[in-house]
Design a protein around this motif. Structure first.
Motif, PDB file in Angstrom:
ATOM      1  N   ARG A   5       7.180  -8.697  10.879  1.00  0.00           N
ATOM      2  CA  ARG A   5       6.399  -7.617  11.497  1.00  0.00           C
ATOM      3  C   ARG A   5       6.752  -6.256  10.894  1.00  0.00           C
ATOM      4  N   PHE A   6       8.049  -6.014  10.665  1.00  0.00           N
ATOM      5  CA  PHE A   6       8.460  -4.752  10.052  1.00  0.00           C
ATOM      6  C   PHE A   6       7.887  -4.629   8.641  1.00  0.00           C
ATOM      7  N   GLU A   7       7.982  -5.688   7.859  1.00  0.00           N
ATOM      8  CA  GLU A   7       7.468  -5.621   6.490  1.00  0.00           C
ATOM      9  C   GLU A   7       5.956  -5.446   6.471  1.00  0.00           C
ATOM     10  N   ALA A   8       5.258  -5.975   7.456  1.00  0.00           N
ATOM     11  CA  ALA A   8       3.802  -5.839   7.527  1.00  0.00           C
ATOM     12  C   ALA A   8       3.370  -4.390   7.724  1.00  0.00           C
ATOM     13  N   THR A   9       4.273  -3.540   8.219  1.00  0.00           N
ATOM     14  CA  THR A   9       3.923  -2.127   8.391  1.00  0.00           C
ATOM     15  C   THR A   9       3.906  -1.378   7.064  1.00  0.00           C
ATOM     16  N   GLY A  10       4.454  -2.002   6.011  1.00  0.00           N
ATOM     17  CA  GLY A  10       4.530  -1.332   4.715  1.00  0.00           C
ATOM     18  C   GLY A  10       5.758  -0.469   4.551  1.00  0.00           C
TER      19      GLY A  10
ATOM     20  N   MET B 178       0.841  -1.165   0.000  1.00  0.00           N
ATOM     21  CA  MET B 178       0.000   0.000   0.000  1.00  0.00           C
ATOM     22  C   MET B 178       0.895   1.240   0.000  1.00  0.00           C
ATOM     23  N   ALA B 179       0.643   2.149  -0.902  1.00  0.00           N
ATOM     24  CA  ALA B 179       1.447   3.369  -1.004  1.00  0.00           C
ATOM     25  C   ALA B 179       0.994   4.382   0.040  1.00  0.00           C
ATOM     26  N   ALA B 180       1.946   5.131   0.551  1.00  0.00           N
ATOM     27  CA  ALA B 180       1.639   6.177   1.524  1.00  0.00           C
ATOM     28  C   ALA B 180       1.017   7.362   0.810  1.00  0.00           C
ATOM     29  N   PRO B 181       0.060   8.039   1.469  1.00  0.00           N
ATOM     30  CA  PRO B 181      -0.493   9.260   0.873  1.00  0.00           C
ATOM     31  C   PRO B 181       0.626  10.263   0.615  1.00  0.00           C
ATOM     32  N   PRO B 182       0.466  11.153  -0.384  1.00  0.00           N
ATOM     33  CA  PRO B 182       1.535  12.100  -0.720  1.00  0.00           C
ATOM     34  C   PRO B 182       1.999  12.966   0.445  1.00  0.00           C
ATOM     35  N   SER B 183       1.149  13.189   1.440  1.00  0.00           N
ATOM     36  CA  SER B 183       1.536  14.037   2.572  1.00  0.00           C
ATOM     37  C   SER B 183       2.319  13.264   3.637  1.00  0.00           C
ATOM     38  N   ILE B 184       2.470  11.961   3.479  1.00  0.00           N
ATOM     39  CA  ILE B 184       3.178  11.128   4.445  1.00  0.00           C
ATOM     40  C   ILE B 184       4.534  10.737   3.861  1.00  0.00           C
ATOM     41  N   ILE B 185       5.586  10.940   4.633  1.00  0.00           N
ATOM     42  CA  ILE B 185       6.919  10.528   4.203  1.00  0.00           C
ATOM     43  C   ILE B 185       7.131   9.093   4.666  1.00  0.00           C
ATOM     44  N   PRO B 186       7.412   8.164   3.735  1.00  0.00           N
ATOM     45  CA  PRO B 186       7.635   6.780   4.162  1.00  0.00           C
ATOM     46  C   PRO B 186       8.824   6.702   5.111  1.00  0.00           C
ATOM     47  N   THR B 187       8.689   5.898   6.106  1.00  0.00           N
ATOM     48  CA  THR B 187       9.754   5.736   7.085  1.00  0.00           C
ATOM     49  C   THR B 187       9.790   4.290   7.544  1.00  0.00           C
ATOM     50  N   GLU B 188      10.636   3.994   8.463  1.00  0.00           N
ATOM     51  CA  GLU B 188      10.750   2.644   8.988  1.00  0.00           C
ATOM     52  C   GLU B 188      10.296   2.619  10.430  1.00  0.00           C
ATOM     53  N   PRO B 189       9.950   1.441  10.949  1.00  0.00           N
ATOM     54  CA  PRO B 189       9.596   1.345  12.361  1.00  0.00           C
ATOM     55  C   PRO B 189      10.820   1.654  13.225  1.00  0.00           C
ATOM     56  N   ILE B 190      10.598   2.298  14.347  1.00  0.00           N
ATOM     57  CA  ILE B 190      11.702   2.580  15.264  1.00  0.00           C
ATOM     58  C   ILE B 190      11.326   2.113  16.652  1.00  0.00           C
ATOM     59  N   GLY B 191      12.305   2.017  17.507  1.00  0.00           N
ATOM     60  CA  GLY B 191      12.065   1.619  18.877  1.00  0.00           C
ATOM     61  C   GLY B 191      12.726   0.290  19.175  1.00  0.00           C
ATOM     62  N   SER B 192      12.530  -0.194  20.359  1.00  0.00           N
ATOM     63  CA  SER B 192      13.123  -1.459  20.757  1.00  0.00           C
ATOM     64  C   SER B 192      12.480  -2.606  20.002  1.00  0.00           C
ATOM     65  N   ILE B 193      13.284  -3.564  19.634  1.00  0.00           N
ATOM     66  CA  ILE B 193      12.783  -4.735  18.943  1.00  0.00           C
ATOM     67  C   ILE B 193      12.371  -5.754  19.999  1.00  0.00           C
TER      68      ILE B 193
END
Length: 130
Positions: A50-55, A1-16
């Protein structure tokens, strides 16, 4: 799923999150016990899924073996380090203790690319290392 144009794609952060059975085995045997290989592999696969499931367009390597500290895993256990280094405080209240170098020569014990072997078996998105 593509992010809306106003959203900058990023990666999950925080403790694994680590599975409880892996945490318990590390507490008993230490993080370098060769008997943990299969538990690490299961945890890495789960983390990447899990990370890939976030898109996210990029995912981390799963870093399950960087158990002691994300910044000192490469020198953990070297005989020329001491635990009484400095402490880094984070805004959320947790801290990281950094080791003190007690002598030379200085060589890393692990290199970041050693964590990619297992991760590359499971990742479908580009991998990065934190």
């Amino acid at each position: 799923m593509a992010a809306p144009p106003s959203i900058i794609p990023t990666e999950p952060i925080g403790s694994i999150p680590r599975p409880l059975d892996l945490i318990e085995r590390i507490a008993r045997a230490g993080s370098e016990d060769p008997g943990l290989a299969s538990l690490y592999e299961v945890a890495i696969r789960d983390t990447i899924e899990r990370f890939e499931a976030t898109g996210s367009p990029v995912v981390t390597d799963g870093e399950q073996r960087k158990y002691h500290n994300f910044a000192t895993y490469c020198v953990h256990g070297l005989p020329n380090t001491a635990p009484d280094g400095f402490t880094i405080s984070f805004s959320d209240g947790h801290t990281r203790r950094m080791v003190r170098l007690t002598g030379g020569p200085f060589r890393y014990r692990r290199y970041a690319d050693s964590f990619l072997e297992v991760a590359m078996r499971y990742a479908h998105a580009p991998l990065k290392q934190p």
